[in-house]
Every structure is written in C-alpha cells, then in structure tokens.
Design a protein around this motif. Sequence first.
Motif, mmCIF file in Angstrom:
data_model
loop_
_atom_site.group_PDB
_atom_site.id
_atom_site.type_symbol
_atom_site.label_atom_id
_atom_site.label_comp_id
_atom_site.label_asym_id
_atom_site.label_seq_id
_atom_site.Cartn_x
_atom_site.Cartn_y
_atom_site.Cartn_z
ATOM 1 N N HIS A 240 -89.351 -83.389 43.611
ATOM 2 C CA HIS A 240 -90.002 -83.106 44.884
ATOM 3 C C HIS A 240 -90.818 -81.823 44.820
ATOM 4 C CE1 HIS A 240 -88.038 -86.230 47.438
ATOM 5 N NE2 HIS A 240 -87.282 -86.263 46.371
ATOM 6 N N PRO A 241 -92.033 -81.834 45.339
ATOM 7 C CA PRO A 241 -92.854 -80.626 45.310
ATOM 8 C C PRO A 241 -92.318 -79.572 46.267
ATOM 9 C CG PRO A 241 -93.924 -82.317 46.622
ATOM 10 C CD PRO A 241 -92.715 -82.962 45.991
ATOM 11 N N PRO A 242 -92.493 -78.305 45.943
ATOM 12 C CA PRO A 242 -92.087 -77.264 46.885
ATOM 13 C C PRO A 242 -92.949 -77.316 48.143
ATOM 14 C CG PRO A 242 -93.315 -76.310 45.052
ATOM 15 C CD PRO A 242 -93.067 -77.753 44.704
ATOM 16 N N ALA A 243 -92.357 -76.930 49.257
ATOM 17 C CA ALA A 243 -93.111 -76.955 50.518
ATOM 18 C C ALA A 243 -94.311 -76.018 50.470
ATOM 19 C CB ALA A 243 -92.191 -76.574 51.671
ATOM 20 N N THR B 9 -97.140 -74.785 48.304
ATOM 21 C CA THR B 9 -97.900 -75.107 47.097
ATOM 22 C C THR B 9 -99.336 -74.645 47.303
ATOM 23 O OG1 THR B 9 -96.506 -77.087 46.898
ATOM 24 C CG2 THR B 9 -98.423 -76.957 45.463
ATOM 25 N N PRO B 10 -99.683 -73.434 46.882
ATOM 26 C CA PRO B 10 -100.989 -72.854 47.203
ATOM 27 C C PRO B 10 -102.195 -73.699 46.790
ATOM 28 C CG PRO B 10 -99.522 -71.171 46.370
ATOM 29 C CD PRO B 10 -98.814 -72.482 46.180
ATOM 30 N N ASP B 11 -102.076 -74.517 45.717
ATOM 31 C CA ASP B 11 -103.202 -75.366 45.333
ATOM 32 C C ASP B 11 -103.515 -76.412 46.398
ATOM 33 O OD1 ASP B 11 -103.625 -74.036 42.996
ATOM 34 O OD2 ASP B 11 -102.516 -75.441 41.732
ATOM 35 N N TYR B 12 -102.536 -76.733 47.224
ATOM 36 C CA TYR B 12 -102.734 -77.591 48.394
ATOM 37 C C TYR B 12 -102.769 -76.629 49.576
ATOM 38 C CZ TYR B 12 -101.630 -81.359 51.756
ATOM 39 O OH TYR B 12 -101.632 -82.253 52.817
ATOM 40 N N LYS B 13 -103.972 -76.206 49.955
ATOM 41 C CA LYS B 13 -104.147 -75.007 50.766
ATOM 42 C C LYS B 13 -103.463 -75.050 52.122
ATOM 43 C CE LYS B 13 -108.399 -73.342 48.619
ATOM 44 N NZ LYS B 13 -109.822 -72.965 48.826
ATOM 45 N N THR B 14 -103.360 -76.222 52.738
ATOM 46 C CA THR B 14 -102.773 -76.253 54.073
ATOM 47 C C THR B 14 -101.278 -75.947 54.054
ATOM 48 O OG1 THR B 14 -102.482 -78.659 53.922
ATOM 49 C CG2 THR B 14 -104.482 -77.858 54.986
ATOM 50 N N THR B 15 -100.626 -76.027 52.881
ATOM 51 C CA THR B 15 -99.208 -75.681 52.832
ATOM 52 C C THR B 15 -98.984 -74.190 53.019
ATOM 53 O OG1 THR B 15 -99.061 -75.292 50.427
ATOM 54 C CG2 THR B 15 -98.811 -77.571 51.203
ATOM 55 N N VAL B 16 -100.009 -73.391 52.783
ATOM 56 C CA VAL B 16 -99.864 -71.940 52.955
ATOM 57 C C VAL B 16 -99.505 -71.615 54.400
ATOM 58 C CG1 VAL B 16 -101.057 -69.725 52.823
ATOM 59 C CG2 VAL B 16 -101.442 -71.462 51.047
ATOM 60 N N ALA B 17 -100.134 -72.304 55.336
ATOM 61 C CA ALA B 17 -99.853 -72.060 56.754
ATOM 62 C C ALA B 17 -98.747 -72.944 57.297
ATOM 63 C CB ALA B 17 -101.141 -72.277 57.569
ATOM 64 N N ARG B 18 -98.560 -74.128 56.714
ATOM 65 C CA ARG B 18 -97.627 -75.096 57.297
ATOM 66 C C ARG B 18 -96.217 -75.038 56.717
ATOM 67 N NH1 ARG B 18 -100.330 -80.923 57.270
ATOM 68 N NH2 ARG B 18 -100.062 -80.553 55.042
ATOM 69 N N SER B 19 -96.045 -74.456 55.538
ATOM 70 C CA SER B 19 -94.722 -74.486 54.906
ATOM 71 C C SER B 19 -93.736 -73.621 55.693
ATOM 72 C CB SER B 19 -94.809 -73.992 53.464
ATOM 73 O OG SER B 19 -95.366 -72.693 53.398
ATOM 74 N N PRO B 20 -92.471 -74.066 55.816
ATOM 75 C CA PRO B 20 -91.481 -73.318 56.601
ATOM 76 C C PRO B 20 -91.074 -72.020 55.930
ATOM 77 C CG PRO B 20 -90.446 -75.156 55.481
ATOM 78 C CD PRO B 20 -91.919 -75.305 55.254
ATOM 79 N N GLN C 139 -106.602 -84.760 38.524
ATOM 80 C CA GLN C 139 -107.029 -83.585 39.285
ATOM 81 C C GLN C 139 -106.803 -83.703 40.791
ATOM 82 O OE1 GLN C 139 -110.604 -83.086 41.220
ATOM 83 N NE2 GLN C 139 -109.583 -84.978 41.828
ATOM 84 N N ASP C 140 -106.130 -84.757 41.240
ATOM 85 C CA ASP C 140 -105.887 -84.914 42.670
ATOM 86 C C ASP C 140 -105.005 -83.766 43.167
ATOM 87 O OD1 ASP C 140 -104.307 -85.817 45.107
ATOM 88 O OD2 ASP C 140 -105.713 -87.477 44.907
ATOM 89 N N PRO C 141 -105.487 -82.946 44.110
ATOM 90 C CA PRO C 141 -104.760 -81.732 44.493
ATOM 91 C C PRO C 141 -103.462 -81.984 45.248
ATOM 92 C CG PRO C 141 -106.670 -82.046 45.911
ATOM 93 C CD PRO C 141 -106.767 -83.081 44.842
ATOM 94 N N ILE C 142 -103.323 -83.137 45.885
ATOM 95 C CA ILE C 142 -102.087 -83.437 46.606
ATOM 96 C C ILE C 142 -101.085 -84.127 45.703
ATOM 97 C CG2 ILE C 142 -101.085 -84.776 48.497
ATOM 98 C CD1 ILE C 142 -103.492 -84.159 50.166
ATOM 99 N N ALA C 143 -101.516 -85.149 44.975
ATOM 100 C CA ALA C 143 -100.592 -85.844 44.075
ATOM 101 C C ALA C 143 -99.987 -84.882 43.062
ATOM 102 C CB ALA C 143 -101.317 -86.978 43.348
ATOM 103 N N ASN C 144 -100.761 -83.908 42.626
ATOM 104 C CA ASN C 144 -100.276 -83.011 41.581
ATOM 105 C C ASN C 144 -99.449 -81.841 42.102
ATOM 106 O OD1 ASN C 144 -101.229 -84.000 38.872
ATOM 107 N ND2 ASN C 144 -103.132 -84.094 40.029
ATOM 108 N N THR C 145 -99.111 -81.858 43.399
ATOM 109 C CA THR C 145 -98.062 -80.943 43.857
ATOM 110 C C THR C 145 -96.690 -81.450 43.421
ATOM 111 O OG1 THR C 145 -97.816 -82.060 45.993
ATOM 112 C CG2 THR C 145 -99.403 -80.238 45.882
#
Length: 238
Positions: free
Chosen positions: A13-16, A18-29, A184-190
């Motif tokens: 499971h990817p960590p909540a 994941t800076p390469d998936y930029k929206t997780t920076v603001a959305r991760s708990p 190179q898919d930024p979401i799948a590769n989280t």
Amino acid sequence: MTAEYFQRDRRWHPPAYTPDYKTTVARSPNLPLLSVENSLSEITGPTFSHAGLGPLDHDLIRNFTGEEAIGERTIVHGRVLDQNGRPVKGALLEVWQANAGGRYRHKKDGYLAPVDPNFGGCGRCLTDEDGYYFFRTVKPGAYPFRSFSNSWRMAHIHFSIFGAGMTQRLITQMYFEGDPLRAQDPIANTVPDQAAIDRLVAPLDLEASVPLDSLAYRFDIVLRGRRQTMFENKLEGA
C-alpha cells in the motif's frame, strides 16, 4: 480457512503522503487513522436489487443518450471474490471513466480533448450468483496530469464496489494490459510494489471478445487477504 480477517501485506500500500502525487501533500492525514465499527443498521442495508437498475446501466456505449459513443468498443468483465476465492453475489459495482479522447464529462475537466455528446462515462451492475459482472464501454484515453512536466495518466476505469449497504464501499482503478504509460504514471507509481500494480492490470481476454465488434479485458476483484486488489479507501487494520 475460516478466519474472519486475513492479515494485510502493508508493503503493497502506498503511503498517504506521497509528494510525487502532489494533492497528497495537502490531503494526507497528520494523525493515525481510526477504524470505527459499523452499527447493525449500517451493515444490513439498504440492500441492492435489479429493480433499481435500468436495462442499459451496464452499457456505457449507449446508456447516456441511446446513441452509440465513439471509441474502441471494449468489454470489461470478471468476478468479485472473497479472500478464499468464493464468489460475492449481489455486490453493486459502479464505474466511471474518461471518454476515448481522455476527457471526463465534468465541468471542471479542462482538457482540450472534445466531449463525446453520446458518452456519459458511468455505469453500474450487480454481480450474479457466481460473483460475475459485465460492462460494455469504450476504452478510455490517456490524459495529462499536472504532477510534473509532461506527466500523463494511463488509460484507466474507476471501480466502486458496495457490499450489503451504502457504508460498505471500496474504490479502486483498473488499468489495461500493455499500456506504455505505466512506467511514468504518477498515481499508479505511488504503489511501492510492482506486483501490487499487476493486480490492477486487466489482461486482454480474446475468449470473451466479440469478433468484428469488441475486445475484452478481464478484471477479477479480490476484497480481502494478503493479495487483495488494491483499494484507495481501505481502512486501517481491515
């Protein structure tokens, strides 16, 4: 095996965050997640039946206007299974996707690809006694994703699976075998483990294809266990 729960392999499971998936920076708990037990009313209903489905709900090619959508005609089918490989009957599956040009029918989708006037991009069906489901659609196109310069999302279909009630819902994505954008898919590769991504890739299934009409892809969904299908909203410890 009769255990109610099987230990999950958390390495999949990817960590909540994941800076390469930029929206997780603001959305991760910022705090650990908590699992909340469902009440009896939440786990026993409302139930789903064919009475609530239309005859074309599973057919994304025609269910928006009755006219046929443009694109590569595609069948997506498979089974919903529990951790022991037993079929899950009566599960409600909902899907949504971009059109053949890679554009969603959504007011905030600003991609320059055209909107197909005959494609709504969503559908639903119930699994049968064998846990089997079937959708007809057009293969979605890739689209740019503003994660880094010239990043693109590979073709995918979103899946939502409901259990016995509205609170029992899991969400995932299905990819297509052989997609050149996978690396190179930024979401799948989280997802840190390539084997876990493999579980999200639907192989081509020529046995289920319709000659001179549609190609088919098979996507089996495993709800729980050490090698379950990856879900975006799986609760901690479940």
